[in-house]
Motif scaffolding. Structure first.
Motif, PDB file in Angstrom:
ATOM      1  N   LEU A  58       0.847  -1.194   0.000  1.00 20.70           N
ATOM      2  CA  LEU A  58       0.000   0.000   0.000  1.00 20.70           C
ATOM      3  C   LEU A  58       0.886   1.250   0.000  1.00 20.70           C
ATOM      4  CD1 LEU A  58      -2.591  -1.356   2.531  1.00 20.70           C
ATOM      5  CD2 LEU A  58      -3.124  -0.653   0.196  1.00 20.70           C
ATOM      6  N   ILE A  59       0.887   1.940  -1.140  1.00 17.85           N
ATOM      7  CA  ILE A  59       1.739   3.122  -1.333  1.00 17.85           C
ATOM      8  C   ILE A  59       0.892   4.377  -1.181  1.00 17.85           C
ATOM      9  CG2 ILE A  59       3.404   4.237  -2.859  1.00 17.85           C
ATOM     10  CD1 ILE A  59       4.133   1.354  -2.154  1.00 17.85           C
ATOM     11  N   ASP A  60       1.397   5.345  -0.430  1.00 12.28           N
ATOM     12  CA  ASP A  60       0.726   6.640  -0.311  1.00 12.28           C
ATOM     13  C   ASP A  60       1.103   7.479  -1.526  1.00 12.28           C
ATOM     14  OD1 ASP A  60      -0.179   9.198   0.310  1.00 12.28           O
ATOM     15  OD2 ASP A  60       0.299   9.002   2.433  1.00 12.28           O
ATOM     16  N   PRO A  61       0.147   7.751  -2.419  1.00 16.06           N
ATOM     17  CA  PRO A  61       0.485   8.504  -3.639  1.00 16.06           C
ATOM     18  C   PRO A  61       0.956   9.917  -3.349  1.00 16.06           C
ATOM     19  CG  PRO A  61      -1.896   8.237  -3.435  1.00 16.06           C
ATOM     20  CD  PRO A  61      -1.286   7.391  -2.365  1.00 16.06           C
ATOM     21  N   ARG A  62       0.664  10.428  -2.166  1.00 16.50           N
ATOM     22  CA  ARG A  62       1.042  11.795  -1.833  1.00 16.50           C
ATOM     23  C   ARG A  62       2.506  11.894  -1.425  1.00 16.50           C
ATOM     24  NH1 ARG A  62      -3.762  12.150   2.409  1.00 16.50           N
ATOM     25  NH2 ARG A  62      -2.579  10.265   2.980  1.00 16.50           N
ATOM     26  N   THR A  63       3.064  10.802  -0.895  1.00 20.45           N
ATOM     27  CA  THR A  63       4.464  10.804  -0.464  1.00 20.45           C
ATOM     28  C   THR A  63       5.347   9.938  -1.355  1.00 20.45           C
ATOM     29  OG1 THR A  63       4.208   8.881   1.007  1.00 20.45           O
ATOM     30  CG2 THR A  63       3.682  11.071   1.917  1.00 20.45           C
ATOM     31  N   GLY A  64       4.748   8.922  -1.974  1.00 22.07           N
ATOM     32  CA  GLY A  64       5.518   7.990  -2.790  1.00 22.07           C
ATOM     33  C   GLY A  64       6.079   6.828  -2.008  1.00 22.07           C
ATOM     34  N   TYR A  65       5.803   6.766  -0.695  1.00 24.99           N
ATOM     35  CA  TYR A  65       6.344   5.713   0.161  1.00 24.99           C
ATOM     36  C   TYR A  65       5.232   4.784   0.662  1.00 24.99           C
ATOM     37  CZ  TYR A  65      10.843   8.150   0.460  1.00 24.99           C
ATOM     38  OH  TYR A  65      12.039   8.724   0.161  1.00 24.99           O
ATOM     39  N   PRO A  66       5.566   3.527   0.989  1.00 20.56           N
ATOM     40  CA  PRO A  66       4.577   2.638   1.614  1.00 20.56           C
ATOM     41  C   PRO A  66       4.094   3.227   2.932  1.00 20.56           C
ATOM     42  CG  PRO A  66       6.462   1.374   0.836  1.00 20.56           C
ATOM     43  CD  PRO A  66       6.834   2.831   0.703  1.00 20.56           C
ATOM     44  N   ILE A  67       2.849   2.915   3.275  1.00 16.70           N
ATOM     45  CA  ILE A  67       2.267   3.463   4.496  1.00 16.70           C
ATOM     46  C   ILE A  67       3.021   2.956   5.727  1.00 16.70           C
ATOM     47  CG2 ILE A  67      -0.012   3.727   3.473  1.00 16.70           C
ATOM     48  CD1 ILE A  67      -0.841   1.180   5.003  1.00 16.70           C
ATOM     49  N   LYS A  68       2.995   3.751   6.810  1.00 18.92           N
ATOM     50  CA  LYS A  68       3.713   3.398   8.033  1.00 18.92           C
ATOM     51  C   LYS A  68       2.840   3.464   9.281  1.00 18.92           C
ATOM     52  CE  LYS A  68       7.960   2.708   6.547  1.00 18.92           C
ATOM     53  NZ  LYS A  68       8.635   1.406   6.734  1.00 18.92           N
ATOM     54  N   HIS A  69       1.586   3.892   9.141  1.00 26.79           N
ATOM     55  CA  HIS A  69       0.756   4.079  10.335  1.00 26.79           C
ATOM     56  C   HIS A  69       0.240   2.744  10.868  1.00 26.79           C
ATOM     57  CE1 HIS A  69      -2.536   3.437   7.587  1.00 26.79           C
ATOM     58  NE2 HIS A  69      -2.200   4.511   6.882  1.00 26.79           N
ATOM     59  N   LYS A  70      -0.577   2.801  11.937  1.00 27.30           N
ATOM     60  CA  LYS A  70      -0.993   1.603  12.657  1.00 27.30           C
ATOM     61  C   LYS A  70      -2.236   0.932  12.096  1.00 27.30           C
ATOM     62  CE  LYS A  70       0.878   3.244  17.079  1.00 27.30           C
ATOM     63  NZ  LYS A  70       0.524   3.607  18.493  1.00 27.30           N
ATOM     64  N   LEU A  71      -2.932   1.574  11.161  1.00 24.79           N
ATOM     65  CA  LEU A  71      -4.147   0.972  10.621  1.00 24.79           C
ATOM     66  C   LEU A  71      -3.787  -0.284   9.828  1.00 24.79           C
ATOM     67  CD1 LEU A  71      -7.196   1.116  10.265  1.00 24.79           C
ATOM     68  CD2 LEU A  71      -6.834   2.561   8.246  1.00 24.79           C
ATOM     69  N   ALA A  72      -4.378  -1.419  10.224  1.00 29.21           N
ATOM     70  CA  ALA A  72      -4.033  -2.705   9.615  1.00 29.21           C
ATOM     71  C   ALA A  72      -5.104  -3.217   8.667  1.00 29.21           C
ATOM     72  CB  ALA A  72      -3.780  -3.748  10.707  1.00 29.21           C
ATOM     73  N   SER A  73      -6.348  -2.743   8.834  1.00 28.74           N
ATOM     74  CA  SER A  73      -7.440  -3.255   8.003  1.00 28.74           C
ATOM     75  C   SER A  73      -8.566  -2.232   7.949  1.00 28.74           C
ATOM     76  CB  SER A  73      -7.954  -4.572   8.593  1.00 28.74           C
ATOM     77  OG  SER A  73      -9.117  -5.014   7.924  1.00 28.74           O
ATOM     78  N   ALA A  74      -9.156  -2.083   6.768  1.00 30.97           N
ATOM     79  CA  ALA A  74     -10.297  -1.186   6.581  1.00 30.97           C
ATOM     80  C   ALA A  74     -11.372  -1.927   5.806  1.00 30.97           C
ATOM     81  CB  ALA A  74      -9.884   0.081   5.832  1.00 30.97           C
ATOM     82  N   THR A  75     -12.582  -1.960   6.355  1.00 23.96           N
ATOM     83  CA  THR A  75     -13.728  -2.602   5.708  1.00 23.96           C
ATOM     84  C   THR A  75     -14.786  -1.543   5.434  1.00 23.96           C
ATOM     85  OG1 THR A  75     -13.353  -4.738   6.762  1.00 23.96           O
ATOM     86  CG2 THR A  75     -15.585  -4.296   5.986  1.00 23.96           C
TER      87      THR A  75
END
Length: 337
Positions: A262-279
């Motif tokens: 999961l890449i953050d298009p705004r930064t260009g880097y993979p995400i690093k936060h704590k959210l593990a799943s979104a439904t």
């Protein structure tokens, strides 16, 4: 095959053999492969339906058409032909591809850029596209160069044409095309006046009505654990679509650091936060699919704010030191009863 953005697998109890179909007086169950993953379909029979094998053939043909339209793995797909264009050129595409692209553009605006269907160069750079995994972590300059090849404003629709205004623009619809595939199958089933069905492709789901005995469709949302399948929440669905995105299945590690797909298009880097799943629950599996991906980029707080603004039913699972914490939007809470 289509690039698999790999949503969290939803535990659906459908007992069939791969590429097989079964039929009883009340229910037809179908299974097969598409888009680099599997599909499972359960539906209530009626007098309008063809034989199970004929129905499965029709479904497979519809899904094959979606692959031929939107796969980045097939060099002659509509999307691949667009990606191969030079600057300020366009290509005629099907109404289905236009529909999915338009939804991607709409969701990009709603999510403040968290969902970006032009993310392809960054996905490929980090090794999660058709190209192989990189031999080393991309440099800041390489990431900046890849970001310069993205941008939703570089993509326009002119009649039946997709037009690019940056020669390096590369559109990847994997974040919503699988959900569209679910919607496509559901639409196909609707023409046979089916009163109850559950369609699932790689974890994205659409349901209608109830099972043949009047009981609701029950879906188990998986706990985001890497070592197996464990149920976090069971909910009942009636004429509703559901999509789940997670960061815990597709990743690699380099020098002890974990890099998710999961890449953050705004930064260009993979995400690093704590959210593990979104439904996300929605009438459209395609739209739910896009929102779920965007929320994995946004993180917990921003996702809950977006859900409140758009009146979305969402469930978020955040990984914390003591375990997992679950967050629900107000619109999701009725499904917990």
């Amino acid at each position: 095959m289509m690039a698999t953005s790999i949503k969290s697998f939803l535990l659906i109890l459908i007992a069939c053999t791969i590429t097989a179909c079964t039929q009883s007086e009340t229910t037809i169950k179908l299974e097969g492969r598409t888009m680099g993953t599997t599909y499972h379909i359960t539906l209530v029979t009626n007098e309008h339906l063809p034989q199970a094998q004929l129905l499965q053939t029709e479904i497979d043909m519809a899904l094959e058409t979606v692959n031929n339209q939107m796969s980045t793995y097939r060099p002659n797909s509509e999307l691949s032909r667009f990606n191969q264009l030079q600057i300020r050129q366009g290509v005629d595409v099907s109404p289905d591809t236009l529909l999915v692209v338009k939804e991607g553009i709409r969701l990009n605006e709603i999510t403040d850029g968290a969902l970006d269907i032009t993310l392809g160069p960054l996905v490929n750079l980090w090794g999660f596209g058709p190209d192989k995994r990189p031999t080393s972590i991309p440099t800041a300059q390489a990431i900046s160069d890849a970001k310069a090849k993205t941008g939703i404003n570089e993509l326009t629709i002119e009649g039946s044409k997709l037009v690019k205004h940056n020669a390096d623009l590369y559109v990847d619809l994997s974040s919503i095309a699988k959900g569209f595939g679910v919607d496509k199958v559901a639409s196909l089933l609707d023409k046979y006046q089916i009163e109850g069905y559950l369609v699932e492709i790689g974890g994205e789901i659409s349901t209608k009505g109830t099972k043949f005995d009047g009981t609701p469709w029950r879906v188990a949302i998986e706990k985001p654990a890497e070592d197996g399948q464990e149920v976090q929440q069971v909910i009942e669905l009636d004429t509703m679509a559901l999509a789940t995105s997670g960061d815990y299945r597709i990743y690699y590690e380099e020098n002890g650091e974990r890099f998710t797909h999961l890449i953050d298009p705004r930064t260009g880097y993979p995400i690093k936060h704590k959210l593990a799943s979104a439904t996300v629950l929605h009438k459209s599996s395609m739209t739910a699919d896009g929102y779920a991906t965007a929320m994995m980029v946004l993180g917990t707080e921003a996702s809950l704010a977006l859900a409140k603004e758009q009146n979305l039913a969402i469930m978020l699972i955040e990984k914390q030191e003591q375990g997992y914490q679950v967050f629900y939007s107000e619109a999701f809470k009725p499904y917990l009863d």
